[in-house]
Design a protein around this motif. Sequence first.
Motif, PDB file in Angstrom:
ATOM      1  N   ASP A 182       5.243  -6.347  -6.514  1.00  0.00           N
ATOM      2  CA  ASP A 182       4.197  -6.134  -7.527  1.00  0.00           C
ATOM      3  C   ASP A 182       3.893  -4.647  -7.713  1.00  0.00           C
ATOM      4  N   GLN A 183       3.768  -3.919  -6.593  1.00  0.00           N
ATOM      5  CA  GLN A 183       3.473  -2.494  -6.677  1.00  0.00           C
ATOM      6  C   GLN A 183       4.648  -1.709  -7.251  1.00  0.00           C
TER       7      GLN A 183
ATOM      8  N   THR B 166      11.565  -4.735  -1.601  1.00  0.00           N
ATOM      9  CA  THR B 166      11.739  -5.426  -2.885  1.00  0.00           C
ATOM     10  C   THR B 166      11.006  -6.755  -2.965  1.00  0.00           C
ATOM     11  N   GLY B 167      10.646  -7.311  -1.804  1.00  0.00           N
ATOM     12  CA  GLY B 167       9.966  -8.595  -1.785  1.00  0.00           C
ATOM     13  C   GLY B 167       8.477  -8.457  -1.590  1.00  0.00           C
ATOM     14  N   ARG B 168       8.094  -7.952  -0.447  1.00  0.00           N
ATOM     15  CA  ARG B 168       6.667  -7.841  -0.121  1.00  0.00           C
ATOM     16  C   ARG B 168       5.940  -6.875  -1.042  1.00  0.00           C
TER      17      ARG B 168
ATOM     18  N   ASN C  73       0.841  -1.207   0.000  1.00  0.00           N
ATOM     19  CA  ASN C  73       0.000   0.000   0.000  1.00  0.00           C
ATOM     20  C   ASN C  73       0.872   1.252   0.000  1.00  0.00           C
ATOM     21  N   MET C  74       1.980   1.239   0.761  1.00  0.00           N
ATOM     22  CA  MET C  74       2.874   2.397   0.794  1.00  0.00           C
ATOM     23  C   MET C  74       3.402   2.713  -0.601  1.00  0.00           C
ATOM     24  N   MET C  75       3.806   1.683  -1.354  1.00  0.00           N
ATOM     25  CA  MET C  75       4.329   1.908  -2.698  1.00  0.00           C
ATOM     26  C   MET C  75       3.238   2.421  -3.630  1.00  0.00           C
TER      27      MET C  75
END
Length: 308
Positions: free
Chosen positions: A87-88, A82-84, A57-59
Amino acid sequence: MAKQATRAAYGEAIAELVQKNKNVVVLDADLAGSTKSGEAKKVCPERHFDMGIAEGNMMAVAAGLAASGKIAYASTFAVFATGRAYDQVRNSICYPNLNVKICATHAGITVGEDGASHQALEDIALMRAIPNMHVFQPCDGPEAKAIVKAVADIDGPCYVRLGRLAVESVNDPETYTYEYGKGVVMQKGEKVAIVATGMMVQEALEAAKALDFDPTVVNINTIKPIDADLIKELAKTHDAIVTVEEHNVIGGLGGAVAEVLASETDRCPQYMMGVQDTFGQSGTPAELLDHYGLNAKHIAQFVKDLCK
């Protein structure tokens, strides 16, 4: 010189940026004290947003702010950035080529006792494989501060890899200037070129002192776009290139250098020092650097053996 963690230098730089540039906004994922993005909140709380433990959500919010004309700095640990949130980062930031600066801290094995789950060893590979992304890794505090400020003027997504551990400054904060996309020859020598990034630059310089000849030591602070001209020149003028990184040997600095040299006919052999395609583990930074063969002692021995 004094020791400083690159994450601490990031905190100093972002605090100065929010005061200087009204378009800069800062986001964090409930780690502002650890990433040091909280330094921006102290001086400009209305442009610092804690998004909670919700990195994706932050990204996405950072992408929205950038699409609205802001320069969005988003911070969390490298393994989460970079992991969680991959996708964003890929689809919401890089695909539309938005002006988001991901300043990810606690990268590499020197996170230490937090162990494998928090030690990002594949983040450079993930980020540099995405179109439009620029990738940076400063070696010390002065360089980190300069790069964090410089990426504000780069149009498009940027990934800045920062560390938890305080490291010795090899650059003078009063005179250092960052040049985009250019490697820095820290020591000019012969036979072997040790090409390092991040805190491995300090280890490479220390290793050079233990050798009976003077190798060339290069700091690659911009991994994408990498300084291809410098790499090609090193390959023509040295007997071997040794890349050193606090990252998996797959897809990181070593891979980037190998990609430059792959089509070159006039070149020397390349050897890669890094984490050998394994996960990290819990331990002190010093213990882990020794275990994975990434301290000055191991670098010097590797070069000695190579020269035999």
